[in-house]
Every structure is written in C-alpha cells, then in structure tokens.
Write a protein that holds these residues in place. Structure first.
Motif, short mmCIF file in Angstrom:
data_model
loop_
_atom_site.label_atom_id
_atom_site.label_comp_id
_atom_site.label_asym_id
_atom_site.label_seq_id
_atom_site.Cartn_x
_atom_site.Cartn_y
_atom_site.Cartn_z
N SER A 58 -15.08 92.35 17.64
CA SER A 58 -14.26 92.05 18.82
C SER A 58 -13.46 90.78 18.58
O SER A 58 -13.96 89.81 18.01
N VAL A 59 -12.22 90.79 19.06
CA VAL A 59 -11.33 89.63 18.99
C VAL A 59 -10.70 89.44 20.35
O VAL A 59 -10.17 90.40 20.93
N VAL A 60 -10.76 88.23 20.89
CA VAL A 60 -10.06 87.89 22.12
C VAL A 60 -8.96 86.92 21.77
O VAL A 60 -9.20 85.84 21.25
N TYR A 61 -7.73 87.32 22.04
CA TYR A 61 -6.53 86.59 21.61
C TYR A 61 -5.83 86.06 22.87
O TYR A 61 -5.41 86.82 23.72
N VAL A 62 -5.70 84.74 22.95
CA VAL A 62 -4.98 84.08 24.04
C VAL A 62 -3.61 83.70 23.53
O VAL A 62 -3.48 83.03 22.51
N ALA A 63 -2.55 84.13 24.24
CA ALA A 63 -1.19 83.96 23.71
C ALA A 63 -0.26 83.41 24.76
O ALA A 63 -0.28 83.84 25.92
N GLU A 65 -25.11 85.70 20.09
CA GLU A 65 -23.97 86.09 19.25
C GLU A 65 -23.43 84.88 18.47
O GLU A 65 -23.54 83.73 18.91
N ASP A 66 -22.83 85.17 17.32
CA ASP A 66 -22.14 84.16 16.53
C ASP A 66 -20.64 84.28 16.82
O ASP A 66 -20.06 85.36 16.63
N VAL A 67 -20.06 83.19 17.27
CA VAL A 67 -18.67 83.19 17.75
C VAL A 67 -17.85 82.19 16.93
O VAL A 67 -18.35 81.12 16.57
N ILE A 68 -16.62 82.54 16.66
CA ILE A 68 -15.67 81.60 16.05
C ILE A 68 -14.55 81.35 17.05
O ILE A 68 -13.98 82.29 17.60
N ASP A 69 -14.28 80.07 17.31
CA ASP A 69 -13.22 79.66 18.24
C ASP A 69 -12.13 78.98 17.43
O ASP A 69 -12.29 77.85 16.97
N LEU A 70 -11.02 79.69 17.21
CA LEU A 70 -9.93 79.19 16.38
C LEU A 70 -8.87 78.49 17.23
O LEU A 70 -8.58 78.92 18.34
N TYR A 71 -8.29 77.42 16.69
CA TYR A 71 -7.33 76.58 17.42
C TYR A 71 -8.03 76.07 18.69
O TYR A 71 -7.51 76.18 19.81
N SER A 72 -9.19 75.48 18.51
CA SER A 72 -10.10 75.22 19.63
C SER A 72 -9.69 74.04 20.49
O SER A 72 -10.22 73.88 21.60
N GLY A 73 -8.77 73.19 20.03
CA GLY A 73 -8.30 72.08 20.84
C GLY A 73 -9.44 71.18 21.28
O GLY A 73 -10.36 70.86 20.52
N ALA A 74 -9.39 70.76 22.55
CA ALA A 74 -10.41 69.86 23.09
C ALA A 74 -11.68 70.59 23.51
O ALA A 74 -12.58 69.98 24.07
N GLY A 75 -11.73 71.89 23.25
CA GLY A 75 -12.94 72.65 23.54
C GLY A 75 -12.93 73.41 24.85
O GLY A 75 -14.00 73.74 25.38
N LEU A 76 -11.75 73.72 25.37
CA LEU A 76 -11.68 74.44 26.64
C LEU A 76 -12.50 75.71 26.61
O LEU A 76 -13.28 75.99 27.54
N PHE A 117 -9.75 79.58 6.48
CA PHE A 117 -10.12 80.97 6.27
C PHE A 117 -9.01 81.70 5.49
O PHE A 117 -7.83 81.36 5.59
N SER A 118 -9.43 82.70 4.77
CA SER A 118 -8.48 83.59 4.06
C SER A 118 -9.18 84.93 3.87
O SER A 118 -10.37 85.09 4.19
N ALA A 119 -8.47 85.88 3.33
CA ALA A 119 -9.08 87.17 3.06
C ALA A 119 -10.22 87.04 2.06
O ALA A 119 -11.18 87.83 2.08
N ASP A 120 -10.12 86.03 1.16
CA ASP A 120 -11.19 85.79 0.19
C ASP A 120 -12.31 84.93 0.76
O ASP A 120 -13.41 84.88 0.22
N SER A 121 -12.01 84.20 1.83
CA SER A 121 -13.00 83.37 2.52
C SER A 121 -12.93 83.72 4.00
O SER A 121 -12.40 82.96 4.81
N PRO A 122 -13.43 84.89 4.37
CA PRO A 122 -13.18 85.45 5.70
C PRO A 122 -13.93 84.76 6.82
O PRO A 122 -14.89 84.01 6.60
N ALA A 123 -13.46 85.00 8.04
CA ALA A 123 -14.08 84.46 9.25
C ALA A 123 -15.10 85.48 9.75
O ALA A 123 -14.75 86.45 10.41
N ARG A 124 -16.37 85.25 9.44
CA ARG A 124 -17.43 86.20 9.78
C ARG A 124 -18.08 85.80 11.10
O ARG A 124 -18.57 84.68 11.24
N ALA A 125 -18.07 86.72 12.05
CA ALA A 125 -18.65 86.44 13.36
C ALA A 125 -18.78 87.73 14.14
O ALA A 125 -18.22 88.77 13.76
N ASP A 126 -19.55 87.68 15.22
CA ASP A 126 -19.63 88.82 16.14
C ASP A 126 -18.40 88.88 17.04
O ASP A 126 -18.00 89.96 17.49
N LEU A 127 -17.81 87.70 17.30
CA LEU A 127 -16.64 87.60 18.17
C LEU A 127 -15.77 86.48 17.65
O LEU A 127 -16.25 85.40 17.31
#
Length: 422
Positions: free
Chosen positions: A373-378, A278-289, A338-348
């Motif tokens: 799928s989106v996994v949101y940590v809050a 799968e192709d994954v995007i990790d946003l606000y990735s910090g030190a890579g946890l 990223f923006s709506a014109d430059s979207p974040a394309r991924a499987d997750l």
C-alpha cells in the motif's frame, strides 16, 4: 474600451474572446484565430475583453480579463479587491463562487489524470468547514509579505517582481492579522525587498513575526541567541491529539484546518485500525506531521522510518518524536536514500513530495521494495497523475482518491491517493 483583432499582437493589446474550459494553473483556455490564449480572471462561457500580457511564446499567449461582456452565473464580486487584474497573485479564483471553484478544481484533476495517466477519475474537491461563509478568506495561519520600492509592505503581482502595496491581507486568520497590526507592518516603512512573515498557530498558541527570517519584537529584530525561533502547533483528529513544535521560518500547512484534514485522510486511507505492528516509511516527512500519527498507530510492535533532507525540518521532527521509540530518522534526499537497487521496504509507504512530485526514480524504489500500500499526498494534480501512471507500470492500482480545498480562492488544492498492489 477599444479592442483589436489584427494578426500581430503585443502585450497590452486588447482582444475579445469567448472563454473556454479551465486549465491547470488558474486560467481558462480561449482561442484567437486558432491560437491558444490562457486567460485569468475569467470563467468558462464568458465573453470577455482580454488584455494580453505575454505574446512572445509561439505556442500560446497569456492575458487578463479586463471587462466581462457576458458574465457567468458563477461569477461573484471578489471578497478582496486586490485579487483581480494588476493585483496580487494569491487569490486568482476569488471571482468564482466557492462551489463553482471547487468544481473547477475537480475538472482540472480529472483532465490531468486523463491526459497524463490515461485514467478516468471523478473526485469532488471537498470544502473545509467555515470557508464558504468567510467567502474563502481568513484561512491562512502563515502569510508572507515583501516591501516594495516605496518601502510599503505588499505582495507580488502574478508572474512579476512588482509589489502591490497593501493595507491588509484578508487571506490571513484573525490572529495573523492581529500580529501584523501589532507590529504596524502595513504602516511602517521597510527596506525594499524585506520579507515579513506572520505566523499564528491555529490553536491560539503564541505566534510571531519574522523579518528576513529573524524574530521581530516590539518594532525591532530580536537577535539574541536565545530568541524564540519556533511555534507550537497542535492537531486533533477524532479523539487523538498530536503536538508539534516547528520552526517559525520552516514549512507547515498554511490553512488553519489543513493539518488535521490531511492527517485524518492519510490515516483513513492507510487503514488506521490495521497499522499496529506494521513497518511504515514516511518520505518527505518534514517536521513530522504524518510521522507522529503513523508512529502512534504502528505502536511499539511496528516502526516508522522518516526520510527528510531539510536539516531544520529534521531537527523539528526529532524533537516532535522524541517520545516515540519506534521511529528512525534518515537525513537525505529521498532519491539518494532509496533506489531500485536499494529499495524502500515496508508494509506501507506514505509520501508527501514537493510540487514537482516524486518522479520515476523514487516510484521505482518504492515499487522495488514491494510495499502493498502507498498513500500519496499531493499538492499538484499533474505531478500526482504522472507518478500514479508510473506506479501503474509496477502493478499498483489507484484504489481511492480524495481532494480538499485547503487553498480556497486559488487554483491550488490537495489530493490524497491510495495505491494498492494486488
């Protein structure tokens, strides 16, 4: 203790109220002649004498419960005496029995989703092993103190610059407390305003003291160019071990068990056994946890794109992922990448935004990329509810949510949500 029920009230006045339901922020809602009063150090149903602390706002006042006339059965004697009125701001629910405090947080989560997302959710806030037995103390691997006007170390009072001098900090793990003792942090006289940080990795790796972000060793600042600036952290999830080296002055989850708890939840909700290729995007990735476990799960046939704006965190992440050839890093603010014109394309897409949440711009960009799928940590239920509502506008459904009490004795907790687009 004398109370007043006059129409005009000022900070310091005492009022008598029946305490209502808990609200987001660590207080309960009471009413005086129709006016909302946010009361700290109380529990729903109690009759209390409250000292007003703020009365200038038109919409509401604030106050501290100074005397409990009719206590709740959920009230306990705080394990830390400095956690009450006029005390520190870091253990505002220490007077609530742990199970009741978790129920309090679950109600807040439900209320925020009902109010901000127009959704009915009922998610229990899960305890972390060992915390109840420790009376919600001894969990922080990182603690920060500040020197007051007298030069003694302490913590700031709630919504105040006033420093409450301390002789110990029961929130700290045994290892963090030992570091503070070795450097005589509470017995030493510091320059007022000095920040002292103790960092003690949960796995027992060598910790360190920082003074104004400078390594401190044997009673003095270590300003050598080659002075150690990082600590090692390890996270075990099931049979998998992940290793990190992070800046001592950088961000890392403070609860001894939080990294493993959150990584396990993210992988589980993401479908850990189905991420290969799968192709994954990790946003606000910090030190890579999360980046490292996601990269291992995606494997050589998959990829992870990690986005982080902090240079220090990104340096740590590059070091922590140097053995993973399937990871690409992008330095920058997520809303600029990223923006709506430059979207974040991924499987997750996995995101762990700051307390303010991701916001509409970022949610729109994720949705435009079409991730199923989106996994949101809050760390804030209100921000999560607002963003989930925005995701819903794009056809995403909240499929599952979990919550964890990784900040016991406070009103804070962490949530992990899975959103899917059918």
């Amino acid at each position: 203790m004398t109370t007043t029920q006059s129409a005009a009230h000022y900070p310091g006045d005492l009022i008598e109220v029946t305490v209502g339901a808990p609200a987001h922020g660590g207080h309960c809602v009471a009413r005086l002649d129709g006016r909302v009063v946010f009361v700290r150090h109380a529990i729903e149903g109690e009759r209390a004498v409250v000292r007003l602390t703020e009365t200038a706002r038109k919409g509401f006042w604030r106050g501290d419960a100074m005397q409990i006339l009719e206590p709740s059965p959920d009230r306990v004697t705080p394990a830390w005496s400095h956690a009450g009125p006029d005390g520190v701001g870091g253990a505002e629910l220490a007077h609530v029995a742990p199970a009741a405090a978790r129920a309090w947080k679950s109600r807040v989560l439900t209320e925020q989703f009902k109010r901000l997302a127009k959704m009915d959710v009922d998610v229990p806030v899960a305890a972390i092993d060992g915390d109840d037995e420790a009376r919600s103390m001894g969990y922080r691997t990182r603690v920060q103190l500040v020197a007051g006007e007298s030069g003694r170390a302490g913590m700031r009072a709630f919504r105040s610059h006033r420093v409450v001098e301390l002789d110990e900090i029961p929130l700290a793990t045994e290892a963090a407390s030992q570091l503070l003792a070795e450097e005589d942090v509470f017995g030493r006289e510091w320059k007022p305003g000095t920040l002292i940080t103790a960092v003690a990795p949960a796995d027992g790796s060598p910790g360190m003291i920082l003074v104004d972000d400078v390594p401190w060793h044997h009673g003095r600042a270590d300003r050598r160019p080659n002075a150690r600036q990082t600590v090692a952290e390890s996270v075990r999830v099931g049979e998998d071990d992940f290793s990190y080296r992070v800046a001592a002055a950088g961000f890392w989850q403070v609860h001894r068990a939080a990294p493993a708890t959150l990584v396990d939840a993210v992988l589980d909700l993401a479908g850990r056994g189905e991420l290969a290729g799968e192709d994954v995007i990790d946003l606000y990735s910090g030190a890579g946890l999360f980046t490292q476990p996601l990269a291992r799960a995606a494997g050589s046939a998959g990829s992870v794109l990690a986005v982080e704006s902090g240079q220090r965190a990104l340096r740590d992440a590059r070091r922590n992922l140097r053995e993973y050839g399937n990871v690409q890093f992008v330095e920058g603010r997520v809303e600029q990448v990223f923006s709506a014109d430059s979207p974040a394309r991924a499987d997750l897409v996995v995101l762990d935004p700051p307390r303010a949440g991701a916001g509409r711009h970022v949610v729109d960009a994720i949705a435009s990329g079409g991730a199923p799928s989106v996994v949101y940590v809050a760390c804030d239920p209100a921000s999560l509810a607002r963003d989930v509502a925005t995701f819903a506008e794009h056809g995403y459904r909240l499929q599952e949510m979990r919550a964890f009490d990784i900040f016991p004795a406070t009103h804070h907790f962490e949530s992990v949500a899975l959103l899917v687009r059918d």
